[in-house]
Design an enzyme around this catalytic site. Sequence first.
Site, PDB file in Angstrom:
ATOM      1  N   ARG A 155       0.818  -1.223   0.000  1.00 15.68           N
ATOM      2  CA  ARG A 155       0.000   0.000   0.000  1.00 15.68           C
ATOM      3  C   ARG A 155       0.848   1.267   0.000  1.00 15.68           C
ATOM      4  NH1 ARG A 155      -1.680   0.033   5.920  1.00 15.68           N
ATOM      5  NH2 ARG A 155      -0.520  -1.708   6.775  1.00 15.68           N
ATOM      6  N   SER A 206      -4.685   4.173   6.129  1.00 15.98           N
ATOM      7  CA  SER A 206      -4.340   2.759   6.010  1.00 15.98           C
ATOM      8  C   SER A 206      -4.118   2.329   4.569  1.00 15.98           C
ATOM      9  CB  SER A 206      -5.444   1.896   6.612  1.00 15.98           C
ATOM     10  OG  SER A 206      -5.601   2.184   7.979  1.00 15.98           O
ATOM     11  N   GLU A 211     -19.332   3.355   2.074  1.00 15.17           N
ATOM     12  CA  GLU A 211     -18.708   2.697   0.914  1.00 15.17           C
ATOM     13  C   GLU A 211     -19.651   2.576  -0.270  1.00 15.17           C
ATOM     14  OE1 GLU A 211     -18.910   1.393   3.990  1.00 15.17           O
ATOM     15  OE2 GLU A 211     -16.868   1.671   4.728  1.00 15.17           O
TER      16      GLU A 211
END
Lengths: 311, 282
Positions: free
Chosen positions: A7, A34, A55
């Site tokens: 990431r 994150s 979402e």
Amino acid sequence: MESLYARDIYGKTLIELGKKDLRVVVLDADLSGSTRTALFGREYPDRFFNFGVAEQNMMAAAAGLASCGKIVFASTFAMFATARVMDQVRNSICYNNFNVKIVASHAGITVGEDGSSHQALEDINLLRAIPQLRIIVPCDAWETRDAIFAAYETEGPFYIRMGRAKIPTIEQKKKFKVGKGYVIEEGEDLAIIACGIMMNESLEANKLLKKEGVSATVVNMHTIKPIDEDLIVDIAKKHKKIMVCEEHQVIGGLYSAVCEVLARKCPTLIERVGIEDSFGQSGSPKELMDFYGLSSSGIAKKAQKFIRQHS
Amino acid sequence: MDRKIKFLKKKATEIRRLIVQMLAKAGSGHPGGSLSSTDIITCLFFAVMRHTPSDPQWSDRDRFHLSKGHCCPALYAALSLCGYFPKKELWNLRQLGAMLQGHPDRRTPGVEVASGSLGQGLSVALGMALAGKVDKKDWRIYCLMGDGEIQEGNIWEAAMAAAHFKLDNLCGVVDYNHFQIDGRTEEIMNLEPLVNKWESFGWHVVQCDGHNIEELLEAFDEAKAIKFKPTVIIAHTVKGKGVSFMEHVVDFHGRAPTAQEKDIALKELDEIEKIEETKGKK
Ligand SMILES: Cc1ncc(C[n+]2csc(CCOP(=O)(O)OP(=O)(O)O)c2C)c(N)n1
Ligand SMILES: [Mg+2]
């Protein structure tokens, strides 16, 4: 051995893309620290949108942005990028064949201590039946970068799966091409087909096998959809036995995809390493990998048994 | 009577005729919500929106998104009358290989994004609005929702976000016909107090009679003038409007008229048109 957060590289790659192409916009749902999309957000605040913990809204809005010519990267944890938003992904993104690249982090058992509610182990199964969607599970941070670029350059929706933990860099990688797996090590006694973090585990397992006088051909199958049928058939013709390794339920993921190809085109003895139809639990990533038999020693043990079983 | 209003009323009746004919021919589909939203759609496509049917992809066009996708017969009729595609396509609605699918699909010129699964459209429209803001464009986005549809949680996620992002280029319309599939919204899942809900989510709210062309045009004008927040028009409508035996009848949410019902409906619509014409002459 180099070990990186996929990431981290994702966030940096987004900045590169954002710099070279104004069409690139990035969305997140309160997990930008994150997923590392925050890196892009700091650089290009006008093209970064945080949707909060919503979402479904993020995914359908991604479709709306794409309908206006944007290349959209939408990120959250794999659990919330799939199960939570299936309908939005199917009907608003994929059905329209929009340029939305869902890049999910924190997939799989190695999420660790957060436990089962956060361990997406069904994500590939959920998404694999959706037409027009490409699914990629990169084996390390650099392949993640390749996958992000490929997704950027390829028209249509993508799902790219990343983990939470650092991931060792695989030295023997070959050129990345969507839909094309490749042999990474040649061996004799069986073939191991793997993706994601299971790539490194499989290569480590092969070292253990070699110490005991057997060896495996190891295949990097980074693209789950469209699956590389030719390569699978080719491997099956050269090896009597195939073992598939994935950090996912054994239902509906890479193992299933390989079985589907072989059952139709080249029936072959097959074994699997994955989560055996159970939920996960809390623990350190290492402990969980061992507990569920996903680590190199577990793979080697199962491979040995498989080699002996039908010979 | 103002010529523009007269023109729009005529268009609306034409669209209603096409809806009835199209659905009778197809043998299935949703007349109730198509008829209740006809005047709204008519105003948008024939007066309010900036668009070029000969170039559906013109980048500066205003965008329309039919969040309540099942009411596409009204949209299809409007698109064909605007010239997006030949009228004869209407008679293939819902047939194998047809350009006009049972719910909106991007194969149809004029359809921006597919819909049919309720509750996602306001988010889709919000995405479009964000794109317009990123590109600093002045085009606007109109999103038509059903009253039953806004029982979906996703709508309220979008409502919250649209106000947060100050999307004054976004205009929602709720077709408040008080009916959903299983019955009256008041009985199935009450929406009231609806104005307060939207206001508390940070929207500018305009209410109007969803069958009164003047009121609708005024509402759209007001929406255009509001800055730094999205506007929702709560259009009070009658499900099945224009066909007496369909009005307020739950059954006609999702049942096509028979050939006989179609003929009666068309006669009624002719009557309505005649009355309007005589009114105009006075
Ligand atoms: C997510 C979803 N759930 C259920 C349906 C089935 N459905 C189609 S229309 C409808 C009722 C919609 O009522 P409303 O929004 O009031 O539409 P209108 O009255 O304008 O026709 C339902 C439940 C659907 N299309 N999508
Ligand atoms: Mg209704």
